[in-house]
Design a protein around this motif. Sequence first.
Motif, PDB file in Angstrom:
ATOM      1  N   CYS A 149       0.851  -1.184   0.000  1.00 57.16           N
ATOM      2  CA  CYS A 149       0.000   0.000   0.000  1.00 57.16           C
ATOM      3  C   CYS A 149       0.890   1.238   0.000  1.00 57.16           C
ATOM      4  O   CYS A 149       2.059   1.194   0.422  1.00 57.16           O
ATOM      5  N   ALA A 150       0.340   2.321  -0.495  1.00 60.26           N
ATOM      6  CA  ALA A 150       1.100   3.551  -0.636  1.00 60.26           C
ATOM      7  C   ALA A 150       0.173   4.737  -0.460  1.00 60.26           C
ATOM      8  O   ALA A 150      -1.030   4.645  -0.715  1.00 60.26           O
ATOM      9  N   ALA A 151       0.746   5.853  -0.024  1.00 59.91           N
ATOM     10  CA  ALA A 151      -0.030   7.068   0.199  1.00 59.91           C
ATOM     11  C   ALA A 151       0.607   8.237  -0.544  1.00 59.91           C
ATOM     12  O   ALA A 151       1.837   8.371  -0.581  1.00 59.91           O
ATOM     13  N   ARG A 152      -0.263   9.066  -1.097  1.00 58.77           N
ATOM     14  CA  ARG A 152       0.166  10.248  -1.827  1.00 58.77           C
ATOM     15  C   ARG A 152      -0.463  11.452  -1.147  1.00 58.77           C
ATOM     16  O   ARG A 152      -1.677  11.573  -1.109  1.00 58.77           O
ATOM     17  N   GLY A 153       0.385  12.322  -0.600  1.00 57.88           N
ATOM     18  CA  GLY A 153      -0.093  13.350   0.307  1.00 57.88           C
ATOM     19  C   GLY A 153      -0.834  14.500  -0.325  1.00 57.88           C
ATOM     20  O   GLY A 153      -0.745  14.743  -1.522  1.00 57.88           O
ATOM     21  N   GLY A 154      -1.574  15.231   0.495  1.00 57.82           N
ATOM     22  CA  GLY A 154      -2.061  16.557   0.176  1.00 57.82           C
ATOM     23  C   GLY A 154      -3.213  16.654  -0.790  1.00 57.82           C
ATOM     24  O   GLY A 154      -3.153  17.455  -1.738  1.00 57.82           O
ATOM     25  N   TYR A 155      -4.284  15.898  -0.596  1.00 57.53           N
ATOM     26  CA  TYR A 155      -5.472  15.991  -1.448  1.00 57.53           C
ATOM     27  C   TYR A 155      -5.141  15.733  -2.921  1.00 57.53           C
ATOM     28  O   TYR A 155      -5.819  16.234  -3.814  1.00 57.53           O
ATOM     29  N   SER A 156      -4.108  14.963  -3.161  1.00 55.86           N
ATOM     30  CA  SER A 156      -3.725  14.653  -4.538  1.00 55.86           C
ATOM     31  C   SER A 156      -4.715  13.687  -5.166  1.00 55.86           C
ATOM     32  O   SER A 156      -5.419  12.950  -4.476  1.00 55.86           O
ATOM     33  N   LEU A 157      -4.753  13.684  -6.490  1.00 53.67           N
ATOM     34  CA  LEU A 157      -5.552  12.699  -7.195  1.00 53.67           C
ATOM     35  C   LEU A 157      -4.875  11.337  -7.117  1.00 53.67           C
ATOM     36  O   LEU A 157      -3.654  11.254  -6.970  1.00 53.67           O
ATOM     37  N   PRO A 158      -5.647  10.268  -7.208  1.00 51.72           N
ATOM     38  CA  PRO A 158      -5.014   8.956  -7.282  1.00 51.72           C
ATOM     39  C   PRO A 158      -4.121   8.890  -8.521  1.00 51.72           C
ATOM     40  O   PRO A 158      -4.374   9.566  -9.514  1.00 51.72           O
ATOM     41  N   SER A 159      -3.087   8.073  -8.444  1.00 46.21           N
ATOM     42  CA  SER A 159      -2.159   7.972  -9.560  1.00 46.21           C
ATOM     43  C   SER A 159      -1.864   6.516  -9.868  1.00 46.21           C
ATOM     44  O   SER A 159      -1.841   5.676  -8.973  1.00 46.21           O
ATOM     45  N   TYR A 160      -1.634   6.237 -11.147  1.00 48.03           N
ATOM     46  CA  TYR A 160      -1.212   4.914 -11.588  1.00 48.03           C
ATOM     47  C   TYR A 160       0.284   4.688 -11.375  1.00 48.03           C
ATOM     48  O   TYR A 160       0.753   3.565 -11.483  1.00 48.03           O
ATOM     49  N   TYR A 161       1.023   5.736 -11.057  1.00 45.32           N
ATOM     50  CA  TYR A 161       2.470   5.674 -11.070  1.00 45.32           C
ATOM     51  C   TYR A 161       3.061   5.650  -9.674  1.00 45.32           C
ATOM     52  O   TYR A 161       2.810   6.540  -8.855  1.00 45.32           O
ATOM     53  N   ALA A 162       3.898   4.665  -9.420  1.00 38.08           N
ATOM     54  CA  ALA A 162       4.483   4.480  -8.098  1.00 38.08           C
ATOM     55  C   ALA A 162       5.295   5.691  -7.662  1.00 38.08           C
ATOM     56  O   ALA A 162       5.310   6.035  -6.470  1.00 38.08           O
ATOM     57  N   PHE A 163       5.952   6.369  -8.596  1.00 35.66           N
ATOM     58  CA  PHE A 163       6.817   7.489  -8.205  1.00 35.66           C
ATOM     59  C   PHE A 163       6.032   8.675  -7.652  1.00 35.66           C
ATOM     60  O   PHE A 163       6.613   9.588  -7.072  1.00 35.66           O
ATOM     61  N   ASN A 164       4.715   8.666  -7.807  1.00 36.24           N
ATOM     62  CA  ASN A 164       3.899   9.755  -7.272  1.00 36.24           C
ATOM     63  C   ASN A 164       3.520   9.560  -5.809  1.00 36.24           C
ATOM     64  O   ASN A 164       2.914  10.454  -5.216  1.00 36.24           O
ATOM     65  N   TYR A 165       3.842   8.420  -5.241  1.00 35.22           N
ATOM     66  CA  TYR A 165       3.467   8.115  -3.865  1.00 35.22           C
ATOM     67  C   TYR A 165       4.636   8.347  -2.922  1.00 35.22           C
ATOM     68  O   TYR A 165       5.775   8.010  -3.230  1.00 35.22           O
ATOM     69  N   HIS A 166       4.338   8.930  -1.764  1.00 30.94           N
ATOM     70  CA  HIS A 166       5.386   9.361  -0.856  1.00 30.94           C
ATOM     71  C   HIS A 166       5.658   8.370   0.273  1.00 30.94           C
ATOM     72  O   HIS A 166       6.746   8.356   0.839  1.00 30.94           O
ATOM     73  N   TYR A 167       4.673   7.571   0.624  1.00 23.16           N
ATOM     74  CA  TYR A 167       4.811   6.645   1.749  1.00 23.16           C
ATOM     75  C   TYR A 167       4.446   5.240   1.279  1.00 23.16           C
ATOM     76  O   TYR A 167       3.490   5.063   0.522  1.00 23.16           O
ATOM     77  N   TRP A 168       5.208   4.253   1.770  1.00 23.09           N
ATOM     78  CA  TRP A 168       5.024   2.869   1.353  1.00 23.09           C
ATOM     79  C   TRP A 168       5.060   1.937   2.557  1.00 23.09           C
ATOM     80  O   TRP A 168       5.794   2.172   3.519  1.00 23.09           O
ATOM     81  N   GLY A 169       4.253   0.883   2.471  1.00 20.76           N
ATOM     82  CA  GLY A 169       4.341  -0.186   3.446  1.00 20.76           C
ATOM     83  C   GLY A 169       5.417  -1.182   3.062  1.00 20.76           C
ATOM     84  O   GLY A 169       6.057  -1.058   2.016  1.00 20.76           O
ATOM     85  N   GLN A 170       5.580  -2.192   3.904  1.00 20.19           N
ATOM     86  CA  GLN A 170       6.635  -3.187   3.690  1.00 20.19           C
ATOM     87  C   GLN A 170       6.170  -4.335   2.815  1.00 20.19           C
ATOM     88  O   GLN A 170       6.982  -5.137   2.366  1.00 20.19           O
ATOM     89  N   GLY A 171       4.875  -4.433   2.580  1.00 24.46           N
ATOM     90  CA  GLY A 171       4.324  -5.452   1.695  1.00 24.46           C
ATOM     91  C   GLY A 171       3.802  -6.672   2.430  1.00 24.46           C
ATOM     92  O   GLY A 171       4.236  -7.002   3.531  1.00 24.46           O
ATOM     93  N   THR A 172       2.843  -7.340   1.783  1.00 22.24           N
ATOM     94  CA  THR A 172       2.308  -8.601   2.294  1.00 22.24           C
ATOM     95  C   THR A 172       2.192  -9.574   1.127  1.00 22.24           C
ATOM     96  O   THR A 172       1.761  -9.192   0.033  1.00 22.24           O
ATOM     97  N   GLN A 173       2.594 -10.815   1.362  1.00 24.77           N
ATOM     98  CA  GLN A 173       2.641 -11.807   0.286  1.00 24.77           C
ATOM     99  C   GLN A 173       1.258 -12.400   0.047  1.00 24.77           C
ATOM    100  O   GLN A 173       0.584 -12.835   0.995  1.00 24.77           O
ATOM    101  N   VAL A 174       0.871 -12.448  -1.211  1.00 19.18           N
ATOM    102  CA  VAL A 174      -0.345 -13.148  -1.638  1.00 19.18           C
ATOM    103  C   VAL A 174       0.075 -14.232  -2.616  1.00 19.18           C
ATOM    104  O   VAL A 174       0.733 -13.948  -3.619  1.00 19.18           O
ATOM    105  N   THR A 175      -0.298 -15.464  -2.321  1.00 13.02           N
ATOM    106  CA  THR A 175       0.026 -16.590  -3.182  1.00 13.02           C
ATOM    107  C   THR A 175      -1.262 -17.312  -3.549  1.00 13.02           C
ATOM    108  O   THR A 175      -2.024 -17.715  -2.665  1.00 13.02           O
ATOM    109  N   VAL A 176      -1.491 -17.438  -4.858  1.00 13.28           N
ATOM    110  CA  VAL A 176      -2.695 -18.100  -5.351  1.00 13.28           C
ATOM    111  C   VAL A 176      -2.279 -19.386  -6.045  1.00 13.28           C
ATOM    112  O   VAL A 176      -1.547 -19.348  -7.038  1.00 13.28           O
ATOM    113  N   SER A 177      -2.736 -20.492  -5.529  1.00 17.83           N
ATOM    114  CA  SER A 177      -2.383 -21.794  -6.106  1.00 17.83           C
ATOM    115  C   SER A 177      -3.427 -22.217  -7.137  1.00 17.83           C
ATOM    116  O   SER A 177      -4.611 -21.897  -7.014  1.00 17.83           O
ATOM    117  N   SER A 178      -2.954 -22.939  -8.126  1.00 17.34           N
ATOM    118  CA  SER A 178      -3.869 -23.366  -9.210  1.00 17.34           C
ATOM    119  C   SER A 178      -4.513 -24.710  -8.889  1.00 17.34           C
ATOM    120  O   SER A 178      -4.163 -25.381  -7.954  1.00 17.34           O
TER     121      SER A 178
END
Length: 125
Positions: A96-125
């Motif tokens: 998850c990521a946050a982009r500060g200051g009433y900004s519009l949502p963005s498709y681009y990772a470089f527009n986000y200022h804060y990031w979490g450490q991540g959580t693994q999702v594994t989908v088995s077939s």
Amino acid sequence: QVELVESGGGLVQAGGSLRLSCAASGRTFSNDAMGWFRQAPGKEREFAAAICWSGGSIFYADSVKGRFIISRDNAKNTLYLQMNSLKPEDTAVYYCAARGGYSLPSYYAFNYHYWGQGTQVTVSS
């Protein structure tokens, strides 16, 4: 200290569902656009979904549209991603990521200022 902490990942069979949560602390994120990105092994981080501060504007990647639902609870400073009809190709670390200051949502990772450490999702077939 500003922190985003994801939870809810795990192992699920194809066709199943998971709900990811992202708890924010250290500052209020209620004014921020927030997003979910994912990174599969050997691949670049890619956009999955994003939501504006009010929830009134939401974007999805074509690959998850109709299956994933992004939402937020500003009173709890928490972002969610409901993932349904999961496929093996959804296997990735989800961030998850946050982009500060009433900004519009963005498709681009470089527009986000804060990031979490991540959580693994594994989908088995």
